[in-house]
Write an enzyme that holds these catalytic residues in place. Structure first.
Site, PDB file in Angstrom:
ATOM      1  N   GLY A   1      23.184   8.403 -10.381  1.00  0.00           N
ATOM      2  CA  GLY A   1      22.202   9.189 -11.125  1.00  0.00           C
ATOM      3  C   GLY A   1      21.038   8.369 -11.666  1.00  0.00           C
ATOM      4  O   GLY A   1      20.269   8.843 -12.494  1.00  0.00           O
TER       5      GLY A   1
ATOM      6  N   HIS B   1      36.697  10.047 -10.686  1.00  0.00           N
ATOM      7  CA  HIS B   1      35.237   9.868 -10.665  1.00  0.00           C
ATOM      8  C   HIS B   1      34.813   9.069 -11.898  1.00  0.00           C
ATOM      9  O   HIS B   1      35.411   9.204 -12.971  1.00  0.00           O
ATOM     10  CB  HIS B   1      34.531  11.224 -10.635  1.00  0.00           C
ATOM     11  CG  HIS B   1      33.062  11.067 -10.401  1.00  0.00           C
ATOM     12  ND1 HIS B   1      32.180  10.792 -11.430  1.00  0.00           N
ATOM     13  CD2 HIS B   1      32.331  11.074  -9.268  1.00  0.00           C
ATOM     14  CE1 HIS B   1      30.963  10.658 -10.926  1.00  0.00           C
ATOM     15  NE2 HIS B   1      31.036  10.818  -9.617  1.00  0.00           N
TER      16      HIS B   1
ATOM     17  N   GLU C   1      31.741   3.903  -5.672  1.00  0.00           N
ATOM     18  CA  GLU C   1      30.561   4.356  -6.398  1.00  0.00           C
ATOM     19  C   GLU C   1      30.252   3.358  -7.516  1.00  0.00           C
ATOM     20  O   GLU C   1      30.850   3.436  -8.595  1.00  0.00           O
ATOM     21  CB  GLU C   1      30.809   5.744  -7.002  1.00  0.00           C
ATOM     22  CG  GLU C   1      31.087   6.813  -5.970  1.00  0.00           C
ATOM     23  CD  GLU C   1      30.764   8.204  -6.500  1.00  0.00           C
ATOM     24  OE1 GLU C   1      29.980   8.899  -5.839  1.00  0.00           O
ATOM     25  OE2 GLU C   1      31.259   8.587  -7.567  1.00  0.00           O
TER      26      GLU C   1
ATOM     27  N   GLU D   1      32.542   9.390 -13.991  1.00  0.00           N
ATOM     28  CA  GLU D   1      32.253  10.154 -15.211  1.00  0.00           C
ATOM     29  C   GLU D   1      33.536  10.572 -15.918  1.00  0.00           C
ATOM     30  O   GLU D   1      33.577  10.669 -17.140  1.00  0.00           O
ATOM     31  CB  GLU D   1      31.363  11.361 -14.864  1.00  0.00           C
ATOM     32  CG  GLU D   1      29.931  10.897 -14.589  1.00  0.00           C
ATOM     33  CD  GLU D   1      29.248  11.571 -13.423  1.00  0.00           C
ATOM     34  OE1 GLU D   1      29.618  12.695 -13.056  1.00  0.00           O
ATOM     35  OE2 GLU D   1      28.313  10.947 -12.861  1.00  0.00           O
TER      36      GLU D   1
ATOM     37  N   ASN E   1      29.155  16.253  -4.518  1.00  0.00           N
ATOM     38  CA  ASN E   1      29.791  16.465  -5.818  1.00  0.00           C
ATOM     39  C   ASN E   1      28.767  17.126  -6.711  1.00  0.00           C
ATOM     40  O   ASN E   1      27.797  16.492  -7.123  1.00  0.00           O
ATOM     41  CB  ASN E   1      30.239  15.102  -6.391  1.00  0.00           C
ATOM     42  CG  ASN E   1      30.736  15.218  -7.810  1.00  0.00           C
ATOM     43  OD1 ASN E   1      30.961  16.313  -8.311  1.00  0.00           O
ATOM     44  ND2 ASN E   1      30.903  14.067  -8.463  1.00  0.00           N
TER      45      ASN E   1
ATOM     46  N   SER F   1      23.163   7.482  -5.924  1.00  0.00           N
ATOM     47  CA  SER F   1      21.773   7.700  -5.525  1.00  0.00           C
ATOM     48  C   SER F   1      21.581   7.718  -3.994  1.00  0.00           C
ATOM     49  O   SER F   1      20.541   7.291  -3.492  1.00  0.00           O
ATOM     50  CB  SER F   1      20.853   6.661  -6.174  1.00  0.00           C
ATOM     51  OG  SER F   1      20.918   6.777  -7.586  1.00  0.00           O
TER      52      SER F   1
ATOM     53  N   LYS G   1      29.115  18.166  -9.666  1.00  0.00           N
ATOM     54  CA  LYS G   1      29.296  17.845 -11.086  1.00  0.00           C
ATOM     55  C   LYS G   1      29.209  19.122 -11.934  1.00  0.00           C
ATOM     56  O   LYS G   1      29.599  20.186 -11.464  1.00  0.00           O
ATOM     57  CB  LYS G   1      28.288  16.766 -11.511  1.00  0.00           C
ATOM     58  CG  LYS G   1      28.350  15.543 -10.582  1.00  0.00           C
ATOM     59  CD  LYS G   1      27.608  14.345 -11.091  1.00  0.00           C
ATOM     60  CE  LYS G   1      27.729  13.209 -10.082  1.00  0.00           C
ATOM     61  NZ  LYS G   1      27.125  11.963 -10.563  1.00  0.00           N
TER      62      LYS G   1
HETATM   63  P1  13P Z   1      24.102  10.596  -7.530  1.00  0.00           P
HETATM   64  O1  13P Z   1      24.052  10.787  -6.040  1.00  0.00           O
HETATM   65  O2  13P Z   1      23.421  11.673  -8.293  1.00  0.00           O
HETATM   66  O3  13P Z   1      23.734   9.218  -7.939  1.00  0.00           O
HETATM   67  O4  13P Z   1      25.682  10.773  -7.930  1.00  0.00           O
HETATM   68  C1  13P Z   1      26.629  10.056  -7.223  1.00  0.00           C
HETATM   69  C2  13P Z   1      27.972  10.536  -7.613  1.00  0.00           C
HETATM   70  O5  13P Z   1      28.430  10.287  -8.719  1.00  0.00           O
HETATM   71  C3  13P Z   1      28.719  11.346  -6.653  1.00  0.00           C
HETATM   72  O6  13P Z   1      30.028  11.532  -7.055  1.00  0.00           O
END
Ligand code: 13P
Length: 251
Positions: A173, A95, A167, A97, A9, A213, A11
């Protein structure tokens, strides 16, 4: 047997040049991988150029979101038809976010997920608890509630095209990965829930990715869990070498 599924992803990252370079690098590195399903989810504006750069590498393309309505007067939104037109196989739904930054609720996510299925796009449904919810021992409750609400009205047959991504929001992150044990515990809980909502076959066949992560150094440990069927990768998915190493570890 569930085939491992690893998706990147991206983002709101990359630009026209770096998205193409990333896709070309992955296509080159991963063209001979057949034992793992691989997908990348770039920003909408780079879907077409990334699809072109991926060529016939076998790496699929997904979008990070979709709107549930058909084409029409919905300024700023992207329809399922548009995603299909630019070769999207997958779409992320819900997601964290989008839930916690943009404010999407389970009902909206459910509508989007069903629209994707109806259009022939495979949703990756993201679920996961906030840190305060984990600390209050509400992880199972939150993940159960999200999963049930977001899958409302989805048939057992349609579940063949749905992936679930667990997740934990506190691991996204932050560099703080869930331990293999924490991931396995929630994945097993989700699988048991699928058996309750649907049946043993749906539970057995549905792929559940872990996200938060995930990186080359923890891929083997996470993927060794019986109920972890893949990874949804953020930061490490933006680096050709890291993402390739993770897939090669699994392959
Ligand atoms: P990270 O791998 O950067 O923690 O992000 C995970 C994520 O949100 C994937 O959709």
């Amino acid at each position: 047997m569930r085939k491992p599924f690893i998706a990147g992803n991206w983002k709101m990252n990359t630009d026209s040049q770096s998205s193409t370079a990333l896709a070309s690098g992955l296509a080159e590195n991963l063209k001979s991988v057949t034992t793992v399903d691989v997908a990348v989810c770039p920003p909408f504006v780079y879907l077409q150029s990334v699809a072109k750069a991926l060529g016939d590498s076998g790496i699929a393309i997904g979008a990070q979101d979709v709107y549930f309505e058909g084409n029409g007067a919905f300024t700023g939104e992207i329809s399922c038809e548009m995603l299909k037109d630019v070769c999207c196989t997958y779409v992320l739904c819900g997601h964290s976010e989008r839930r916690h930054v943009i404010g999407e609720c389970d009902e909206l996510i459910n509508t989007k997920l069903k629209a994707a299925l109806a259009a022939g796009i495979k949703p990756i449904l993201c679920v996961g608890e906030l840190l305060e919810e984990r600390e209050a021992e509400k992880t199972d409750e939150v993940v159960t509630d999200q999963t049930k609400k977001c899958l409302a009205g989805v048939s057992a047959e349609e579940m063949a095209n749905v992936t679930i991504a667990y997740e934990p929001v506190w691991a996204i992150g932050t560099g703080k990965t869930a331990t293999a044990g924490q991931a396995q515990e929630v994945h097993a809980m989700i699988r048991k829930l699928l058996a309750e909502i649907y049946d043993a076959t749906v539970a057995e066949n549905t792929r559940i990715q872990y996200g938060g992560s995930a990186k080359p150094g923890n891929t083997a440990e996470l993927m060794a869990n019986p109920d972890v069927d893949g990874l949804l990768v953020g930061g490490a998915g933006l680096k050709v070498d890291d993402f390739s190493a993770m897939i090669n570890t699994v392959a």
